[in-house]
Design a protein around this motif. Structure first.
Motif, mmCIF file in Angstrom:
data_model
loop_
_atom_site.group_PDB
_atom_site.id
_atom_site.type_symbol
_atom_site.label_atom_id
_atom_site.label_comp_id
_atom_site.label_asym_id
_atom_site.label_seq_id
_atom_site.Cartn_x
_atom_site.Cartn_y
_atom_site.Cartn_z
ATOM 1 N N TYR A 144 0.830 -1.210 0.000
ATOM 2 C CA TYR A 144 0.000 0.000 0.000
ATOM 3 C C TYR A 144 0.867 1.264 0.000
ATOM 4 C CZ TYR A 144 -4.435 -2.423 0.915
ATOM 5 O OH TYR A 144 -5.573 -3.207 0.824
ATOM 6 N N SER A 145 1.911 1.269 0.795
ATOM 7 C CA SER A 145 2.774 2.446 0.865
ATOM 8 C C SER A 145 3.398 2.744 -0.489
ATOM 9 C CB SER A 145 3.871 2.239 1.917
ATOM 10 O OG SER A 145 3.316 2.126 3.212
ATOM 11 N N ALA A 146 3.863 1.704 -1.179
ATOM 12 C CA ALA A 146 4.462 1.891 -2.502
ATOM 13 C C ALA A 146 3.439 2.400 -3.511
ATOM 14 C CB ALA A 146 5.088 0.585 -2.983
ATOM 15 N N THR A 182 -8.142 -11.017 -7.411
ATOM 16 C CA THR A 182 -6.771 -11.355 -7.774
ATOM 17 C C THR A 182 -5.887 -10.119 -7.803
ATOM 18 O OG1 THR A 182 -7.617 -13.173 -9.138
ATOM 19 C CG2 THR A 182 -5.336 -12.519 -9.501
ATOM 20 N N LEU A 183 -6.473 -8.964 -8.082
ATOM 21 C CA LEU A 183 -5.731 -7.700 -8.137
ATOM 22 C C LEU A 183 -5.970 -6.884 -6.873
ATOM 23 C CD1 LEU A 183 -6.423 -6.752 -11.858
ATOM 24 C CD2 LEU A 183 -4.447 -7.942 -10.896
ATOM 25 N N SER A 184 -6.009 -7.543 -5.750
ATOM 26 C CA SER A 184 -6.300 -6.891 -4.476
ATOM 27 C C SER A 184 -5.159 -7.118 -3.499
ATOM 28 C CB SER A 184 -7.611 -7.454 -3.895
ATOM 29 O OG SER A 184 -7.770 -7.078 -2.550
ATOM 30 N N VAL A 213 4.544 -13.189 -5.359
ATOM 31 C CA VAL A 213 5.091 -12.610 -6.590
ATOM 32 C C VAL A 213 4.467 -11.244 -6.868
ATOM 33 C CG1 VAL A 213 5.230 -12.858 -9.094
ATOM 34 C CG2 VAL A 213 5.686 -14.826 -7.618
ATOM 35 N N LEU A 214 3.153 -11.150 -6.722
ATOM 36 C CA LEU A 214 2.462 -9.890 -6.990
ATOM 37 C C LEU A 214 2.833 -8.807 -5.986
ATOM 38 C CD1 LEU A 214 -1.085 -11.238 -7.965
ATOM 39 C CD2 LEU A 214 0.599 -10.172 -9.480
ATOM 40 N N LEU A 215 2.970 -9.170 -4.725
ATOM 41 C CA LEU A 215 3.362 -8.197 -3.705
ATOM 42 C C LEU A 215 4.741 -7.613 -4.016
ATOM 43 C CD1 LEU A 215 2.150 -10.025 -0.473
ATOM 44 C CD2 LEU A 215 1.426 -7.743 -1.193
ATOM 45 N N VAL A 216 5.677 -8.480 -4.341
ATOM 46 C CA VAL A 216 7.035 -8.022 -4.645
ATOM 47 C C VAL A 216 7.048 -7.205 -5.933
ATOM 48 C CG1 VAL A 216 9.367 -8.763 -5.251
ATOM 49 C CG2 VAL A 216 8.132 -9.929 -3.422
ATOM 50 N N ALA A 217 6.358 -7.694 -6.964
ATOM 51 C CA ALA A 217 6.362 -7.024 -8.264
ATOM 52 C C ALA A 217 5.719 -5.638 -8.185
ATOM 53 C CB ALA A 217 5.638 -7.886 -9.295
ATOM 54 N N VAL A 218 4.573 -5.546 -7.536
ATOM 55 C CA VAL A 218 3.867 -4.270 -7.443
ATOM 56 C C VAL A 218 4.676 -3.264 -6.618
ATOM 57 C CG1 VAL A 218 1.863 -3.143 -6.397
ATOM 58 C CG2 VAL A 218 1.555 -5.162 -7.827
ATOM 59 N N THR A 219 5.246 -3.715 -5.516
ATOM 60 C CA THR A 219 6.048 -2.821 -4.678
ATOM 61 C C THR A 219 7.264 -2.307 -5.440
ATOM 62 O OG1 THR A 219 5.350 -3.998 -2.672
ATOM 63 C CG2 THR A 219 7.328 -2.624 -2.515
ATOM 64 N N ALA A 220 7.967 -3.208 -6.117
ATOM 65 C CA ALA A 220 9.163 -2.816 -6.861
ATOM 66 C C ALA A 220 8.813 -1.901 -8.033
ATOM 67 C CB ALA A 220 9.897 -4.059 -7.360
ATOM 68 N N THR A 223 7.666 1.610 -6.852
ATOM 69 C CA THR A 223 8.799 2.386 -6.348
ATOM 70 C C THR A 223 9.668 2.894 -7.498
ATOM 71 O OG1 THR A 223 8.812 1.026 -4.331
ATOM 72 C CG2 THR A 223 10.779 2.345 -4.784
ATOM 73 N N TRP A 224 9.953 2.020 -8.452
ATOM 74 C CA TRP A 224 10.780 2.407 -9.600
ATOM 75 C C TRP A 224 10.097 3.505 -10.413
ATOM 76 C CZ3 TRP A 224 9.585 2.087 -14.839
ATOM 77 C CH2 TRP A 224 10.639 2.407 -15.709
ATOM 78 N N TYR A 225 8.819 3.336 -10.683
ATOM 79 C CA TYR A 225 8.125 4.313 -11.522
ATOM 80 C C TYR A 225 7.989 5.657 -10.814
ATOM 81 C CZ TYR A 225 4.847 6.121 -14.969
ATOM 82 O OH TYR A 225 4.246 6.877 -15.944
ATOM 83 N N ALA A 226 7.800 5.620 -9.501
ATOM 84 C CA ALA A 226 7.743 6.875 -8.741
ATOM 85 C C ALA A 226 9.066 7.622 -8.858
ATOM 86 C CB ALA A 226 7.413 6.589 -7.277
ATOM 87 N N GLY A 227 10.181 6.887 -8.827
ATOM 88 C CA GLY A 227 11.481 7.513 -9.002
ATOM 89 C C GLY A 227 11.634 8.147 -10.371
#
Length: 239
Positions: A144-146, A182-184, A213-220, A223-227
């Motif tokens: 959520y934070s990401a 699934t997207l929650s 996998v989804l938790l890691v992928a969405v967070t990463a 974060t990358w796109y925000a940068g």
């Protein structure tokens, strides 16, 4: 990747009087509900799971995530003060990563800890329910934070968009449309909690492997796109 000065400024912004008061409301309400339920219904595993799943994970965690995630950067972009931060010799990914760490820490403190206390009040951690939902709150806090930090970077209406996702997509569509679950983030975190809790105490519509996998992928990815967006914002300011 972590800048103490940026972190200090972000903590100060998030834990100011007005925002901190809002952050305390939902945890206090959860503890009040837990105490009332325990008083009138006694220790019941199913009731504990319903309260923690229905209020803590489905409502409190995402709302606190919205406040912390968008508040970590959104106000600075809105009032233009982000320009002074961007003028410092700090890499843009470092700014985003530092603000993400602060948002995660704030979300965890104001969501996971109250969830654990509420679970202990409700049924004394029977079937590991209190610990399981605390783990779910911790995991969800990261994603959520990401996500909401990204929204705060790309939109001036980040709070509204965050509330739409948390309350409309996850709460409404998630309960009515099976495929939407699934997207929650909520379901992903519950998949992790399901592994911790006793048999049948916690359920999720997403398997543990896919959820991880989804938790890691969405967070990463968030974060990358925000940068990247913050870097583009700096260039636009220079122009």
């Amino acid at each position: 990747m972590y800048d103490p000065t940026v972190a200090r400024l972000t903590y100060r912004a998030l834990l100011g009087r007005r925002r901190a008061a809002i952050l305390f409301v939902l945890p206090a309400l959860l503890l009040l509900i837990a105490a009332a339920v325990r008083m009138f219904a006694g220790a019941d595993d199913q009731v504990a799971a319903n309260v923690l799943g229905g209020f803590a994970i489905a409502t409190m965690v995402p709302l606190i995530g919205v406040i912390a995630g968008t508040g970590a950067i959104g106000p600075e972009i809105d009032d233009g003060s982000i320009v002074y931060l961007l003028a410092k010799p700090v890499k843009r990914p470092t700014i985003i990563f530092t603000k993400l760490i602060v948002a995660i820490a704030v979300t965890m403190v104001f969501s996971a800890l109250p969830t654990l206390l509420a679970g202990l009040i409700l049924n004394g951690n029977g079937q590991q329910i209190a610990v399981a939902y605390t783990v779910a709150a911790l995991v969800a806090s990261i994603a959520y934070s990401a996500l909401f930090l990204l929204l705060g970077t790309v939109s001036r209406h980040a709070v509204v968009l965050g509330l739409v996702y948390a309350l409309v997509w996850e709460a409404l569509f998630g309960s009515l449309v099976p495929g939407a679950r699934t997207l929650s983030v909520q379901q992903w975190s519950l998949a992790v909690a399901q592994k911790v809790a006793g048999d049948g105490a916690v359920t999720s519509d997403v398997g543990l492997t896919l959820a991880t996998v989804l938790l890691v992928a969405v967070t990463a990815a968030a974060t990358w796109y925000a940068g990247q967006k913050l870097r583009a914002l700096k260039l636009a300011g220079e122009e």
